[in-house]
Motif scaffolding. Structure first.
Motif, short mmCIF file in Angstrom:
data_model
loop_
_atom_site.label_atom_id
_atom_site.label_comp_id
_atom_site.label_asym_id
_atom_site.label_seq_id
_atom_site.Cartn_x
_atom_site.Cartn_y
_atom_site.Cartn_z
N LEU A 162 3.07 29.53 17.75
CA LEU A 162 3.07 29.04 19.13
C LEU A 162 1.98 27.99 19.34
O LEU A 162 2.20 26.97 20.01
CB LEU A 162 2.87 30.21 20.09
N GLN A 163 0.83 28.22 18.75
CA GLN A 163 -0.25 27.24 18.86
C GLN A 163 0.14 25.92 18.21
O GLN A 163 -0.14 24.84 18.75
CB GLN A 163 -1.52 27.80 18.22
N LYS A 164 0.80 26.00 17.08
CA LYS A 164 1.24 24.78 16.39
C LYS A 164 2.24 24.01 17.24
O LYS A 164 2.18 22.78 17.33
CB LYS A 164 1.85 25.14 15.04
N ARG A 165 3.16 24.76 17.88
CA ARG A 165 4.15 24.07 18.72
C ARG A 165 3.48 23.41 19.92
O ARG A 165 3.89 22.32 20.37
CB ARG A 165 5.23 25.06 19.21
N MET A 166 2.42 24.02 20.43
CA MET A 166 1.72 23.47 21.58
C MET A 166 0.93 22.20 21.24
O MET A 166 0.54 21.45 22.12
CB MET A 166 0.79 24.51 22.19
N GLU A 167 0.72 21.97 19.95
CA GLU A 167 0.03 20.74 19.56
C GLU A 167 0.87 19.50 19.85
O GLU A 167 0.33 18.41 19.99
CB GLU A 167 -0.33 20.81 18.07
N HIS A 168 2.18 19.69 19.89
CA HIS A 168 3.04 18.57 20.28
C HIS A 168 3.05 18.51 21.81
O HIS A 168 3.38 19.49 22.47
CB HIS A 168 4.46 18.73 19.76
N PRO A 169 2.68 17.39 22.41
CA PRO A 169 2.44 17.35 23.85
C PRO A 169 3.67 17.21 24.73
O PRO A 169 3.54 17.08 25.94
CB PRO A 169 1.54 16.12 24.00
N VAL A 170 4.86 17.25 24.14
CA VAL A 170 6.08 17.12 24.95
C VAL A 170 6.84 18.44 24.92
O VAL A 170 7.20 18.94 23.85
CB VAL A 170 6.99 15.99 24.44
N PHE A 171 7.07 19.02 26.10
CA PHE A 171 7.83 20.26 26.22
C PHE A 171 9.14 19.96 26.94
O PHE A 171 9.39 20.44 28.04
CB PHE A 171 7.03 21.32 26.99
N GLY A 172 9.98 19.17 26.31
CA GLY A 172 11.24 18.76 26.94
C GLY A 172 12.33 19.80 26.76
O GLY A 172 12.11 20.90 26.28
N TYR A 173 13.55 19.40 27.17
CA TYR A 173 14.69 20.30 26.99
C TYR A 173 14.83 20.67 25.52
O TYR A 173 14.66 19.84 24.63
CB TYR A 173 15.98 19.64 27.48
N SER A 174 15.17 21.92 25.28
CA SER A 174 15.23 22.42 23.90
C SER A 174 16.63 22.90 23.56
O SER A 174 17.48 23.11 24.44
CB SER A 174 14.23 23.56 23.71
N MET A 175 16.85 23.08 22.27
CA MET A 175 18.11 23.64 21.79
C MET A 175 17.79 24.63 20.68
O MET A 175 16.71 24.59 20.08
CB MET A 175 19.04 22.53 21.28
N ALA A 176 18.72 25.53 20.44
CA ALA A 176 18.52 26.55 19.41
C ALA A 176 19.04 26.02 18.08
O ALA A 176 20.25 25.87 17.91
CB ALA A 176 19.24 27.83 19.79
N PRO A 177 18.15 25.72 17.14
CA PRO A 177 18.61 25.21 15.84
C PRO A 177 19.27 26.32 15.02
O PRO A 177 19.08 27.51 15.28
CB PRO A 177 17.32 24.72 15.19
N GLU A 178 20.01 25.92 14.02
CA GLU A 178 20.66 26.90 13.15
C GLU A 178 19.63 27.77 12.46
O GLU A 178 19.89 28.94 12.16
CB GLU A 178 21.54 26.18 12.12
N GLU A 179 18.44 27.21 12.18
CA GLU A 179 17.41 28.00 11.50
C GLU A 179 17.00 29.22 12.33
O GLU A 179 16.68 30.28 11.77
CB GLU A 179 16.18 27.14 11.22
N THR A 180 17.00 29.05 13.66
CA THR A 180 16.64 30.19 14.51
C THR A 180 17.71 31.27 14.45
O THR A 180 17.41 32.47 14.34
CB THR A 180 16.44 29.73 15.96
N LYS A 181 18.97 30.85 14.50
CA LYS A 181 20.05 31.83 14.37
C LYS A 181 20.02 32.49 12.99
O LYS A 181 20.22 33.71 12.86
CB LYS A 181 21.39 31.15 14.61
N SER A 182 19.74 31.69 11.97
CA SER A 182 19.72 32.23 10.60
C SER A 182 18.61 33.26 10.41
O SER A 182 18.74 34.18 9.59
CB SER A 182 19.54 31.09 9.60
N SER A 183 17.52 33.11 11.16
CA SER A 183 16.44 34.09 11.04
C SER A 183 16.92 35.47 11.47
O SER A 183 16.57 36.49 10.84
CB SER A 183 15.22 33.66 11.87
#
Length: 388
Positions: free
Chosen positions: A53-74
């Motif tokens: 979560l901290q790593k994701r917060m390093e990117h300063p844009v929190f725009g619209y998101s989508m669920a990648p296949e990698e998330t479903k595969s997990s």
């Protein structure tokens, strides 16, 4: 010091468990009350999730998101590894929680006035959600046996015959801690298919199983997987309830289309970027944390069972799964009001009253032991004091 032995101060963190005691229990001052009621843990989440979560917060844009296949595969890989369940990525629909998902399924596949079957005692939203949607809740009471529960098959089938449209299963069972056997689940699947009843299988506690018990996914025993909708979430497993991330597994393509259309009418845009990050990281990297957690919970449960079982009039069910204990105090002769008053005013301990889980829960209490052993010891001491 292990994170599982570290006592964290959760007061004034907007915690439902710690900061809603006055409101829920009608107490003027709950500063000295120990809460062991709401089903979340007093443990820090896996550090790998915090780091992600901290790593994701390093990117300063929190725009619209989508669920990648990698998330479903997990999730796909998790249920394959942990539960020998084979599912496809396309079967997965993400949502904010299991209960919202059950509500969506009831709304999508039943009509106002239709009957929805549940077992009792059971998790309270199983009672309230269908009712709030204008459906009729039909109950089949579980049979008590050896401080545990069994299905009342005659009652169950009688209900199914009576024009029931959907059945909500809790496996493992909350609050009883029962891990339903493969034979039980196969019989449920067969009967529901016979009477054309949709099975909504809540398996949110499926990762919290104690040996030698084994969780059997409903999809692994059903002849027709298209009659099953299963609900999974990392929130109970990894203490992520505030993140709000869950998934429903829907093998039937037509049912997925119906649910997708319903989501569009509700304006549901999917999980946020932090939920997606937490879910994927939990399923990809959370196993070592979970293994340690299960050892800790085993010690906690054994401690409570050993000490509370010595009290006159008290029986404690050792759960096969979940971190919840179902305590039978009917032998004390106390009413629920008397018992709750003693716990709150004498012991300064907040447990959940059994009737919250339906009339079949009268005479029981639910205790959450997902906390450091020192907290468990404190809770047991407070319980004992309540009955002195």
């Amino acid at each position: 010091m292990s994170i599982f032995s570290t006592v964290l101060n959760r007061r004034n963190t907007y915690s439902a468990k710690w900061d809603m005691l006055e409101q829920v229990y009608s107490i003027n001052d709950a500063s000295e009350v120990l809460p062991m009621w709401v089903a979340d843990m007093d443990f820090a989440i896996p550090s790998v999730i915090i780091e992600a979560l901290q790593k994701r917060m390093e990117h300063p844009v929190f725009g619209y998101s989508m669920a990648p296949e990698e998330t479903k595969s997990s999730l796909t890989k998790w249920v394959a590894d942990k539960h020998q369940l084979t599912i496809e990525n396309e079967w997965i629909l993400f949502l904010h929680g299991v209960i919202p998902g059950i509500a969506e399924a009831i709304e999508a596949f039943t009509e106002v006035g239709d009957k929805v079957l549940i077992h009792t005692p059971v998790y309270p939203p199983f009672l309230s959600v269908p009712t709030n949607l204008g459906r009729e809740v039909v109950t089949s009471q579980l049979i008590e046996k050896d401080n545990s529960y069994e299905m009342d098959w005659e009652s169950f089938e009688d209900c199914l015959k009576n024009d029931v449209k959907a059945f909500i299963l809790c496996n493992p069972h909350n609050p009883g801690g029962k891990v339903w056997s493969k034979d039980d689940l196969r019989k449920i699947a067969t009967l529901c298919q016979q009477y054309n009843v949709l099975v909504l299988s809540d398996e949110i506690h499926s990762d919290l199983i104690f040996e030698p018990n084994i969780h059997t996914p409903m999809l692994n025993v059903a002849e027709d997987p298209n009659n099953i909708i299963t609900f999974f979430a990392p929130t109970k497993t990894f203490n992520l309830a505030g993140i709000q991330a869950a998934a429903m597994v829907v093998p039937d393509e037509q049912k997925r289309k119906v649910l997708d259309n319903l989501k569009m009418t509700r304006g549901f845009m999917g999980l946020n970027i932090f939920s997606l990050t937490a879910l994927q990281t939990a399923y990809e990297q959370g196993t070592p944390w979970l293994e340690e957690l299960l050892d800790v919970l085993t010690v906690n449960i054994d401690y409570v069972v050993e000490h509370l079982s010595k009290l006159e009039g008290i029986k404690v069910t050792k759960p096969e799964g979940t971190y919840l204990l179902w305590i039978d105090y009917r032998g004390t002769g106390l009413s629920e009001k008397e018992m709750m008053d003693r716990l709150l005013t004498v012991g300064k301990l907040a447990l959940e009253p059994g009737t919250k889980y339906g009339k079949a829960g009268d005479g029981f209490l639910r205790m959450n032991v997902a906390c450091p052993l020192s907290t468990v010891e404190d809770g047991v001491a407070r319980f004992v004091k309540s009955l002195q």
